[in-house]
Design a protein around this motif. Structure first.
Motif, PDB file in Angstrom:
ATOM      1  N   ALA A 117     -43.093 -30.117   3.885  1.00  0.00           N
ATOM      2  CA  ALA A 117     -41.711 -30.196   3.418  1.00  0.00           C
ATOM      3  C   ALA A 117     -41.559 -29.684   1.988  1.00  0.00           C
ATOM      4  N   LEU A 118     -42.551 -29.972   1.142  1.00  0.00           N
ATOM      5  CA  LEU A 118     -42.443 -29.604  -0.270  1.00  0.00           C
ATOM      6  C   LEU A 118     -42.792 -28.144  -0.534  1.00  0.00           C
ATOM      7  N   ASN A 119     -43.570 -27.548   0.339  1.00  0.00           N
ATOM      8  CA  ASN A 119     -44.040 -26.181   0.096  1.00  0.00           C
ATOM      9  C   ASN A 119     -43.469 -25.158   1.069  1.00  0.00           C
ATOM     10  N   ASN A 120     -42.606 -25.598   1.954  1.00  0.00           N
ATOM     11  CA  ASN A 120     -42.009 -24.685   2.928  1.00  0.00           C
ATOM     12  C   ASN A 120     -40.697 -24.138   2.367  1.00  0.00           C
ATOM     13  N   THR A 121     -40.716 -22.909   1.925  1.00  0.00           N
ATOM     14  CA  THR A 121     -39.512 -22.317   1.335  1.00  0.00           C
ATOM     15  C   THR A 121     -38.410 -22.129   2.369  1.00  0.00           C
ATOM     16  N   ARG A 122     -38.782 -21.924   3.625  1.00  0.00           N
ATOM     17  CA  ARG A 122     -37.776 -21.753   4.678  1.00  0.00           C
ATOM     18  C   ARG A 122     -36.959 -23.036   4.840  1.00  0.00           C
ATOM     19  N   LEU A 123     -37.634 -24.174   4.780  1.00  0.00           N
ATOM     20  CA  LEU A 123     -36.945 -25.451   4.903  1.00  0.00           C
ATOM     21  C   LEU A 123     -35.935 -25.628   3.766  1.00  0.00           C
ATOM     22  N   ARG A 124     -36.356 -25.323   2.555  1.00  0.00           N
ATOM     23  CA  ARG A 124     -35.481 -25.455   1.398  1.00  0.00           C
ATOM     24  C   ARG A 124     -34.326 -24.457   1.466  1.00  0.00           C
ATOM     25  N   ASP A 125     -34.605 -23.232   1.895  1.00  0.00           N
ATOM     26  CA  ASP A 125     -33.549 -22.222   1.994  1.00  0.00           C
ATOM     27  C   ASP A 125     -32.500 -22.599   3.039  1.00  0.00           C
ATOM     28  N   ASN A 126     -32.942 -23.163   4.155  1.00  0.00           N
ATOM     29  CA  ASN A 126     -31.989 -23.580   5.193  1.00  0.00           C
ATOM     30  C   ASN A 126     -31.110 -24.724   4.708  1.00  0.00           C
ATOM     31  N   ALA A 127     -31.689 -25.643   3.950  1.00  0.00           N
ATOM     32  CA  ALA A 127     -30.897 -26.742   3.399  1.00  0.00           C
ATOM     33  C   ALA A 127     -29.862 -26.215   2.408  1.00  0.00           C
ATOM     34  N   ARG A 128     -30.254 -25.261   1.597  1.00  0.00           N
ATOM     35  CA  ARG A 128     -29.304 -24.680   0.641  1.00  0.00           C
ATOM     36  C   ARG A 128     -28.225 -23.869   1.342  1.00  0.00           C
TER      37      ARG A 128
END
Length: 214
Positions: A117-128
């Motif tokens: 969760a902390l290192n997955n940029t795709r997860l963070r990008d989808n949330a944004r």
């Protein structure tokens, strides 16, 4: 919370480089690491809006998910009951959440999920991306409130928007007559089946008795 789950949480949080804020209803947790701060109450919305918020660990309730996505924070969810499983399944499918079951919660499984969760940029990008979609509204919340308050005042209370249920009796709202009819019909059907079966059993017993006598 069972001790084994609490121990897994405490140990996993202690291995993180990030600081962790944890809601807990007691003043102390044994073995808590310096990077973890506990509190009986935390301003969830304010914390999620903080620019340094990296991850939200939640049970997956609808309101918590809405607040997290409004601020573009990815979610690590551990559902407990009700709609939470469905909410998090949707989040996993859309790429802004990771799900971890309580029955599988161990220090290693939690660390694996946290690392992802902390290192997955795709997860963070989808949330944004969800944050941009949610905030793309024709009016700001303040403008919306101002408009509708003015609308109600202009139209004398706007009774045409009043829910009809507000003027109904309780037996009308809850369809009491419909449910009474359904229950009565079902009861009559059960009673009829009971009478029919009793008649059949009596007939069978009578025939057996008659056969023995002959």
């Amino acid at each position: 919370m069972p001790d084994k789950y609490l121990l897994a949480l405490v140990r996993a949080f202690g291995r993180l480089r990030q600081r962790v804020l944890m809601k807990w209803n007691e003043d102390h947790i044994k073995g808590l690491s310096p990077n973890v701060r506990i509190a009986k109450w935390l301003p969830q919305q304010d914390l999620l809006a903080h620019p340094k918020a990296r991850l939200f660990i939640s049970h997956g309730g609808l309101h918590s998910i809405m607040e997290a996505l409004h601020n573009g924070v990815p979610i690590l969810g551990m559902p407990i009951f009700s709609d939470q499983t469905h909410n998090l399944a949707k989040g996993v499918w859309r790429g802004w959440a990771i799900r971890l079951d309580w029955t599988e919660l161990t220090e290693e499984s939690l660390m694996s999920a946290l690392d992802m969760a902390l290192n997955n940029t795709r997860l963070r990008d989808n949330a944004r991306r969800m944050r941009v979609i949610i905030r793309d509204q024709p009016m700001t919340p303040a403008e919306t409130v101002t408009y509708w308050v003015g609308y109600v005042l202009r139209h004398g209370g706007a009774r045409h928007l009043r829910c009809p249920a507000a003027d109904m009796n309780w037996f009308t709202i809850y369809n009491f007559d419909v449910w009474l009819t359904v229950i009565a019909s079902f009861s009559l059907m059960v009673y009829a089946i009971f009478i029919l079966m009793r008649c059949c059993l009596r007939r069978c017993c009578h025939n057996k008795t008659k056969t023995k006598l002959e």
